[in-house]
Design a protein around this motif. Structure first.
Motif, PDB file in Angstrom:
ATOM      1  N   THR A 181       0.883  -1.242   0.072  1.00  0.00           N
ATOM      2  CA  THR A 181      -0.088  -0.074  -0.045  1.00  0.00           C
ATOM      3  C   THR A 181       0.891   1.103  -0.244  1.00  0.00           C
ATOM      4  O   THR A 181       0.544   2.351  -0.532  1.00  0.00           O
ATOM      5  CB  THR A 181      -1.117  -0.102   1.118  1.00  0.00           C
ATOM      6  N   ARG A 182       1.973   1.130   0.743  1.00  0.00           N
ATOM      7  CA  ARG A 182       2.836   2.491   0.740  1.00  0.00           C
ATOM      8  C   ARG A 182       3.242   2.910  -0.539  1.00  0.00           C
ATOM      9  O   ARG A 182       3.795   4.108  -0.476  1.00  0.00           O
ATOM     10  CB  ARG A 182       3.785   2.297   1.944  1.00  0.00           C
ATOM     11  N   GLU A 183       3.379   1.945  -1.420  1.00  0.00           N
ATOM     12  CA  GLU A 183       3.915   2.206  -2.697  1.00  0.00           C
ATOM     13  C   GLU A 183       2.969   2.671  -3.735  1.00  0.00           C
ATOM     14  O   GLU A 183       3.345   3.153  -4.993  1.00  0.00           O
ATOM     15  CB  GLU A 183       4.912   1.104  -3.443  1.00  0.00           C
ATOM     16  N   LEU A 184       1.578   2.715  -3.473  1.00  0.00           N
ATOM     17  CA  LEU A 184       0.687   2.793  -4.400  1.00  0.00           C
ATOM     18  C   LEU A 184       0.114   4.350  -4.711  1.00  0.00           C
ATOM     19  O   LEU A 184       0.150   4.905  -3.592  1.00  0.00           O
ATOM     20  CB  LEU A 184      -0.543   2.177  -4.203  1.00  0.00           C
ATOM     21  N   GLN A 189      -6.025   9.565   4.345  1.00  0.00           N
ATOM     22  CA  GLN A 189      -5.820  10.364   5.625  1.00  0.00           C
ATOM     23  C   GLN A 189      -6.682  11.743   5.360  1.00  0.00           C
ATOM     24  O   GLN A 189      -7.086  12.171   6.213  1.00  0.00           O
ATOM     25  CB  GLN A 189      -4.231  10.653   5.824  1.00  0.00           C
ATOM     26  N   GLU A 190      -6.399  12.145   4.255  1.00  0.00           N
ATOM     27  CA  GLU A 190      -7.029  13.619   3.922  1.00  0.00           C
ATOM     28  C   GLU A 190      -8.422  13.468   3.655  1.00  0.00           C
ATOM     29  O   GLU A 190      -9.022  14.219   4.075  1.00  0.00           O
ATOM     30  CB  GLU A 190      -6.324  14.280   2.626  1.00  0.00           C
ATOM     31  N   MET A 191      -8.908  12.320   2.902  1.00  0.00           N
ATOM     32  CA  MET A 191     -10.392  12.284   2.674  1.00  0.00           C
ATOM     33  C   MET A 191     -11.204  11.870   3.769  1.00  0.00           C
ATOM     34  O   MET A 191     -12.279  12.378   3.932  1.00  0.00           O
ATOM     35  CB  MET A 191     -10.653  11.271   1.270  1.00  0.00           C
ATOM     36  N   TYR A 192     -10.746  10.847   4.641  1.00  0.00           N
ATOM     37  CA  TYR A 192     -11.393  10.227   5.515  1.00  0.00           C
ATOM     38  C   TYR A 192     -10.958  10.283   6.727  1.00  0.00           C
ATOM     39  O   TYR A 192     -11.634   9.984   7.996  1.00  0.00           O
ATOM     40  CB  TYR A 192     -11.662   8.573   5.325  1.00  0.00           C
ATOM     41  N   GLY A 193      -9.782  11.019   6.917  1.00  0.00           N
ATOM     42  CA  GLY A 193      -9.088  11.042   8.402  1.00  0.00           C
ATOM     43  C   GLY A 193      -8.586   9.651   8.956  1.00  0.00           C
ATOM     44  O   GLY A 193      -8.670   9.286  10.086  1.00  0.00           O
ATOM     45  N   PHE A 194      -8.443   8.804   7.855  1.00  0.00           N
ATOM     46  CA  PHE A 194      -8.097   7.308   8.315  1.00  0.00           C
ATOM     47  C   PHE A 194      -6.757   7.054   7.962  1.00  0.00           C
ATOM     48  O   PHE A 194      -6.172   7.366   6.946  1.00  0.00           O
ATOM     49  CB  PHE A 194      -9.017   6.385   7.459  1.00  0.00           C
ATOM     50  N   ASN A 240     -10.359   0.433  -8.203  1.00  0.00           N
ATOM     51  CA  ASN A 240     -10.331   1.283  -7.070  1.00  0.00           C
ATOM     52  C   ASN A 240      -9.399   0.619  -6.100  1.00  0.00           C
ATOM     53  O   ASN A 240      -9.454  -0.725  -5.926  1.00  0.00           O
ATOM     54  CB  ASN A 240     -11.674   1.921  -6.475  1.00  0.00           C
ATOM     55  N   TYR A 241      -8.393   1.141  -5.081  1.00  0.00           N
ATOM     56  CA  TYR A 241      -7.987   0.495  -4.244  1.00  0.00           C
ATOM     57  C   TYR A 241      -8.739   0.648  -2.793  1.00  0.00           C
ATOM     58  O   TYR A 241      -9.039   1.749  -2.381  1.00  0.00           O
ATOM     59  CB  TYR A 241      -6.464   1.317  -3.973  1.00  0.00           C
ATOM     60  N   LEU A 242      -8.547  -0.441  -2.146  1.00  0.00           N
ATOM     61  CA  LEU A 242      -9.011  -0.483  -0.776  1.00  0.00           C
ATOM     62  C   LEU A 242      -8.009  -1.162   0.265  1.00  0.00           C
ATOM     63  O   LEU A 242      -7.755  -2.024   0.085  1.00  0.00           O
ATOM     64  CB  LEU A 242     -10.550  -1.184  -0.549  1.00  0.00           C
ATOM     65  N   PRO A 243      -7.628  -0.261   1.339  1.00  0.00           N
ATOM     66  CA  PRO A 243      -6.723  -1.075   2.171  1.00  0.00           C
ATOM     67  C   PRO A 243      -7.534  -2.251   2.845  1.00  0.00           C
ATOM     68  O   PRO A 243      -8.475  -2.285   3.371  1.00  0.00           O
ATOM     69  CB  PRO A 243      -6.403   0.151   3.443  1.00  0.00           C
ATOM     70  N   MET A 244      -6.700  -3.223   3.333  1.00  0.00           N
ATOM     71  CA  MET A 244      -7.249  -4.389   3.800  1.00  0.00           C
ATOM     72  C   MET A 244      -7.810  -4.099   5.213  1.00  0.00           C
ATOM     73  O   MET A 244      -8.695  -4.676   5.493  1.00  0.00           O
ATOM     74  CB  MET A 244      -6.109  -5.502   4.011  1.00  0.00           C
ATOM     75  N   GLU A 245      -7.249  -3.115   6.038  1.00  0.00           N
ATOM     76  CA  GLU A 245      -7.543  -3.108   7.382  1.00  0.00           C
ATOM     77  C   GLU A 245      -9.216  -2.255   7.320  1.00  0.00           C
ATOM     78  O   GLU A 245      -9.610  -1.977   8.275  1.00  0.00           O
ATOM     79  CB  GLU A 245      -6.627  -2.347   8.019  1.00  0.00           C
ATOM     80  N   ALA A 246      -9.246  -1.765   6.247  1.00  0.00           N
ATOM     81  CA  ALA A 246     -10.671  -0.967   6.082  1.00  0.00           C
ATOM     82  C   ALA A 246     -11.907  -1.613   5.560  1.00  0.00           C
ATOM     83  O   ALA A 246     -13.004  -1.230   5.116  1.00  0.00           O
ATOM     84  CB  ALA A 246     -10.416   0.295   5.121  1.00  0.00           C
ATOM     85  N   CYS A 247     -11.639  -2.936   5.632  1.00  0.00           N
ATOM     86  CA  CYS A 247     -12.812  -3.873   4.811  1.00  0.00           C
ATOM     87  C   CYS A 247     -13.296  -4.983   5.850  1.00  0.00           C
ATOM     88  O   CYS A 247     -12.153  -5.718   6.495  1.00  0.00           O
ATOM     89  CB  CYS A 247     -12.342  -4.556   3.415  1.00  0.00           C
ATOM     90  N   LYS A 248     -14.369  -5.448   5.550  1.00  0.00           N
ATOM     91  CA  LYS A 248     -14.947  -6.557   6.531  1.00  0.00           C
ATOM     92  C   LYS A 248     -15.812  -7.430   5.497  1.00  0.00           C
ATOM     93  O   LYS A 248     -16.410  -6.934   4.723  1.00  0.00           O
ATOM     94  CB  LYS A 248     -15.701  -6.208   7.770  1.00  0.00           C
ATOM     95  N   ILE A 249     -15.729  -8.706   5.599  1.00  0.00           N
ATOM     96  CA  ILE A 249     -16.459  -9.482   4.489  1.00  0.00           C
ATOM     97  C   ILE A 249     -17.864  -9.254   4.722  1.00  0.00           C
ATOM     98  O   ILE A 249     -18.374  -9.626   6.318  1.00  0.00           O
ATOM     99  CB  ILE A 249     -15.790 -10.767   4.694  1.00  0.00           C
ATOM    100  N   ILE A 264      -3.707   4.669   7.748  1.00  0.00           N
ATOM    101  CA  ILE A 264      -3.507   3.187   7.418  1.00  0.00           C
ATOM    102  C   ILE A 264      -2.250   2.670   8.126  1.00  0.00           C
ATOM    103  O   ILE A 264      -0.991   3.241   8.070  1.00  0.00           O
ATOM    104  CB  ILE A 264      -3.124   3.180   5.771  1.00  0.00           C
ATOM    105  N   GLN A 265      -2.495   1.583   9.129  1.00  0.00           N
ATOM    106  CA  GLN A 265      -1.376   1.089  10.062  1.00  0.00           C
ATOM    107  C   GLN A 265      -0.730   0.276   9.395  1.00  0.00           C
ATOM    108  O   GLN A 265       0.535  -0.020   9.654  1.00  0.00           O
ATOM    109  CB  GLN A 265      -2.258   0.736  11.327  1.00  0.00           C
ATOM    110  N   HIS A 266      -1.168  -0.434   8.364  1.00  0.00           N
ATOM    111  CA  HIS A 266      -0.157  -1.740   7.869  1.00  0.00           C
ATOM    112  C   HIS A 266      -0.026  -1.557   6.324  1.00  0.00           C
ATOM    113  O   HIS A 266      -0.552  -2.172   5.444  1.00  0.00           O
ATOM    114  CB  HIS A 266      -1.038  -3.007   7.801  1.00  0.00           C
ATOM    115  N   ALA A 267       1.002  -0.513   6.114  1.00  0.00           N
ATOM    116  CA  ALA A 267       0.918  -0.100   4.686  1.00  0.00           C
ATOM    117  C   ALA A 267       1.901  -1.010   4.127  1.00  0.00           C
ATOM    118  O   ALA A 267       2.199  -0.851   2.738  1.00  0.00           O
ATOM    119  CB  ALA A 267       1.522   1.428   4.783  1.00  0.00           C
TER     120      ALA A 267
END
Length: 958
Positions: A370-373, A391-396, A415-424, A398-401
């Motif tokens: 994620t940190r390179e995207l 961070q800018e759009m949602y104030g979120f 679209n990109y979604l960080p893993m830690e921001a998703c639930k099945i 990302i801990q595990h970049a």
């Protein structure tokens, strides 16, 4: 298909009583086998007396050399247009183009043999309504692929217009194109405009409303009078449309309450989900189907379980999937592949936006962390990193970049979604292949004692309260809450014959089982040259040597002649060098024996051996021509007499021997088998696992190679088009530049091998076909019976032995329970109905020749009877005749001393088809880039490597 597409008209031959009753030579006063049956040398000589084979039009008639006197076969019937008018060019691709001008075999009467008893069946009587059923066509614009969305649209339409435009009717909807009502709607055609909130909307902002145009148009009225006549046995063909409408009506309410999958419904509320491991859980549910039976309409209810994806945060799911901590270390390439495969197509909710929820479907996984995207945020290609954007759009934050992002949407605009921001999202069925651990966990969950399963079924029926169901009320359907009591019979077990040199020369099984104590195999084979290869690092040579010695002794005790010493010392090898090791042992043994081939290879495998087992079988059976017997490490360390006895049974039949035979068979007392040479076929097609979109299906056919014993089966296998159910290679022709048109195929080859083995040509064919669903009965019968006809005709002019064609089904949902679970005399030790229990009334087909047979004793869980449906019968079997033959054959299964749940030829065909998948898989992994065999020019399916001649003659698949 390689054969021509001409039509073939075949008549059902009248097999008259001019076939005389067979003489029954009895030896030793009990019908025991004579020396010819007991002496393997005599049997080997007898096998070699087969007639001369020419390329085409073989002289197929051979002199009699069997202990049963053979009656003369009547003149072959003329092949004219008659009982079987076969529009026999069914589309190999699965389209149903049969004319349905064929009538299946009618029931010849009801069976009388056996001890009568009462059993309960999970069928619930459904009273036939007296209302008109009307069908309407539904067109939704724009077109929707999801049944769930379609149902939402129609539910909104009914809510808005039921009291007005729909004339107070409550319609039932199939989720696709059809709507059904009890009585007419006030119009023939009408258009409605419906607004529906889009729950799948993944765009930012408030959820959108979508506009749909729904057109409802009258199509037809279903005549329930025809259904009543069919149920009463006065009409031959079932009015499928009326049955389908009633089925949809009774499913309507459950479709709204639960998660519908196929004919089953699941919910986490029926019973708490149970974890299966690796991010999966099992959901409990029930199967439901309305069926026409002799007692009228019947609602078949059974319990069901299925694997679902746990509604976990993605990070937790991935940790379970990989079995390790993913938060502190980067993922390997293999980890990424595993995650991508597991998550592709899965729906997720985003959790980084507070109360705002959006659903997305995962399409992939990024190759970079994620940190390179980065991605463009405007038309000027201004780039911004994913970390900065969230961070800018949602104030979120990302801990595990270091982890990759999920990709959602299509390839053009992902679209990109960080893993830690998703639930099945909950309620998603897992359709891919389960691993061994998950299968074990699922079986543990689903395994129920008969009494518990019966109670759960009754609770399900009461909970569903069909008589309070508004849809059932609307259509006038009443469903009983009591299981159906059915008269059944318990068929007696057959006497089994063993060798006269044993203390026990014959045996009467008790409750479906017996043992080898004091018995010797009726035809024990000789193993003079054998070797052992050890692939297990934990098994020391002394342990392996001790195991082999014990196994050799058990084979001797069981009636085989087995050399106690291997040709060469036990060879230790690494699993990754299986081919090299096998060839070393093969050639080293040949050198030691001065060119004589190994008769048997023993192989000790690790308990978890990956592809080793399949690779070994492929190399041995298609390359080296070796008969092999594999043993797992856990059994080598923990040697049990029972295990060794079972392995010795397998070795003997792989070497061409027989373990036991039916006493009635060698005494020539089996009706419509013992009187004239009879060959019994078994056939099955296995299909690839879910998710394998291109792998071929595998067809297997086995056929008995001894008469009158009908115990030894040779087998042939072939690959065919993906999910093709019709067996393509039963009969085929091709052009040879020298010989012209050449005939071949599995049926023809097995008929020829029967003649070589017995010195007889088969004068009767019994064909057990496994794995066919009811919707494919016509297609399979027309195509495969025609192939049998062609194969016979290619061997000899006017050679058309009468055929009985029987479909064997295990994947049905009829369960039979003891009438009184406390009565120990009516159940086996597991609480199941007794082996030999047969039912051919009340819950069976109104007019056709079918029956349920529970031929085996239960071990754990609830025994499921096999369903046998006689589609075609030119041998004029009585109900007792085919039921007793089928039950008795179930006691001749070679691999154990128990009766089995389906007739052995069908069981063997399944084993052979399963084995053949090992032959194919290494080539499939090469994606066509290399391999031993090219793709077929006609079918596009890579042929399987050919079995070696010495392998295909014996029961290699055991």
């Amino acid at each position: 298909m390689t054969e021509s597409s001409e039509q073939h008209l075949v008549v059902k031959p009248h097999f008259q009583n001019s076939v005389q009753k067979a003489q029954k030579p009895i030896q030793n006063g009990k019908g025991h086998p004579n020396l010819e049956h007991q002496n393997t040398k005599n049997r080997a000589r007898r096998r070699s007396r087969g007639g001369r084979k020419s390329d085409q039009g073989e002289v197929f008639m051979m002199p009699n050399s069997r202990p049963c006197t053979v009656a003369r076969k009547p003149n072959a019937p003329e092949i004219t247009a008659g009982a079987l008018v076969a529009s026999t060019n069914p589309n190999p691709n699965g389209a149903n183009n049969s004319s349905k001008s064929v009538s299946f075999a009618p029931r010849p009467g009801f069976g009388q043999v056996g001890t009568k008893c009462i059993v309960k069946a999970n069928h619930f009587f459904a009273e036939l309504p007296d209302k008109d059923l009307n069908q309407y066509d539904v067109t939704i614009t724009p077109e929707v692929a999801s049944r769930t969305v379609n149902r939402g649209i129609m539910a909104e339409l009914v809510r808005l217009y039921r009291e007005s435009d729909l004339g107070k009717r409550l319609p039932a909807y199939d989720g696709r194109k059809s709507l059904y009502t009890a009585g007419e709607l006030p119009f023939v055609w009408r258009e409605f405009n419906i607004k529906l909130v889009d729950e799948e909307d993944g765009v930012s902002g408030p959820k959108r409303e979508r506009d749909y145009k729904v057109v409802i148009k009258f199509v037809a009225r279903a005549n329930l009078q025809y259904l009543g006549q069919f149920l009463a046995g006065k009409r031959a063909n079932a009015p499928q449309e009326a049955i389908q409408i009633l089925d949809i009506v009774l499913r309507e309410l459950s479709s709204k309450r639960y998660c519908p999958i196929g004919r089953s419904f699941f919910s986490p509320d029926i019973r708490s989900p149970q974890r299966l491991g690796d991010g999966l859980e099992s959901w409990r549910g029930f199967y439901q189907s309305i069926r026409p039976t002799q007692m009228g309409l019947s609602l078949n209810i059974d319990m069901a379980s299925a694997a679902f994806i746990e509604p976990l945060p993605i990070l937790e799911f991935v940790a379970q999937l990989l079995g390790k901590d993913v938060l502190s270390r980067p993922l390997s390439d293999s980890d990424r592949v595993k995650i991508k495969k597991a998550l592709r197509g899965v729906k997720v909710d985003v959790t980084h936006r507070g109360n705002v929820r959006r659903k997305y479907r995962i399409s992939g996984l990024t190759s970079q962390p994620t940190r390179e995207l980065v991605f463009p945020v405007d038309d000027n290609s201004t780039m911004k990193s994913v970390v900065e954007y969230f961070q800018e759009m949602y104030g979120f934050t990302i801990q595990h970049a270091h982890l990759p992002c999920l990709q959602v949407g299509n390839q053009k605009k992902a679209n990109y979604l960080p893993m830690e921001a998703c639930k099945i999202v909950g309620g998603q069925r897992y359709t891919k292949r389960l691993n061994e651990k998950q299968i074990t966990a699922l079986l543990k969950v689903t395994c129920q004692r008969p009494r518990d399963r019966e109670n759960d079924i009754l609770k399900t029926v009461q909970h569903n309260a069909y008589n309070n169901d508004p849809y059932a009320k609307e259509f006038g359907i009443n469903v009983s809450e009591k299981m159906t009591s059915v008269e059944a019979r318990i068929l007696p077990p057959p006497w089994l014959k063993y060798h006269d040199t044993g203390k026990e020369k014959d045996c009467l099984p008790q409750v479906g089982q017996w043992n080898m104590m004091n018995k010797k195999m009726i035809n024990g084979m000789t193993v003079s040259r054998w070797a052992c290869i050890n692939f297990s690092r934990s098994v020391q040579e002394s342990v392996a040597r001790g195991f082999c010695s014990e196994l050799a002794q058990m084979c001797q005790v069981s009636g085989m002649e087995f050399n106690t010493e291997p040709v060469i010392p036990i060879y230790n090898a690494r699993p990754e060098q299986v081919e090299k090791a096998l060839k070393h042992v093969y050639h080293a043994s040949m050198n030691k024996t001065k060119g004589k081939e190994l008769e048997l290879l023993l192989a000790i495998l690790p308990d978890s051996n990956g592809s080793l087992y399949g690779d070994l079988k492929r190399i041995c059976e298609t390359d080296l021509g070796l008969i092999s017997q594999c043993c797992l490490t856990k059994y080598v360390f923990k040697i049990s007499k029972q295990y060794l006895a079972n392995v010795s049974l397998k070795i003997n039949v792989k070497m061409g021997g027989r373990n036991t035979v039916l006493l009635d068979a060698i005494s020539c007392r089996i009706p419509l088998v013992s009187d004239i040479p009879t060959i019994i076929f078994g056939a099955d097609v296995t299909h690839p696992e879910n998710g394998e979109d291109s792998s071929p299906s595998i067809a297997a056919v086995v056929a008995s190679q001894d008469w009158p014993e009908v115990t030894k089966y040779a087998g042939l296998v072939c690959a065919q088009a993906h999910r093709q159910e019709l067996i393509q290679d039963l009969y085929k022709t091709w052009q040879d530049p020298v010989r012209g048109t050449v005939s071949g195929g599995m049926i023809r080859d097995l008929l020829v091998s029967f003649r070589k083995a017995t010195g007889q040509k088969p004068l009767r064919i019994i064909f057990y076909r496994d794995g066919v669903s009811e919707g494919q009965f016509y297609q399979v019968l027309l195509y495969e019976l025609d192939a049998i006809r062609k194969a016979c005709a290619s061997l000899e002019l006017n050679y058309q032995p009468p055929v009985t064609f029987i479909v064997v089904q295990k994947r049905h949902h009829t369960q039979l329970f003891a009438n009184n679970h406390r009565d120990r005399s009516s159940t086996d030790r597991s609480g199941n109905i007794l082996p030999g229990t047969v039912v051919d009334s009340k819950i069976c087909h109104p007019t056709e020749f079918d029956f349920y047979l529970c031929s085996h004793a239960g071990i754990q869980g609830t025994s499921r009877p096999a369903h046998y449906h006689v589609l075609w019968d030119e041998n004029n079997f009585t109900a007792d005749g085919i039921q007793s033959l089928t039950n008795n054959l179930c006691y001749t299964y070679a691999r154990c001393t128990r009766s089995v749940s389906i007739v052995p030829p069908a069981y063997y065909a399944h084993l052979a088809a399963f084995r053949a998948r090992f032959y194919m898989e290494p080539e499939m992994q090469e994606n066509g880039t290399s391999g031993r065999s090219a793709k077929s020019a006609t079918t596009g399916v890579r042929p399987l490597p050919a079995l070696k001649e010495n392998v295909k003659r014996v029961m290699f698949y055991c």
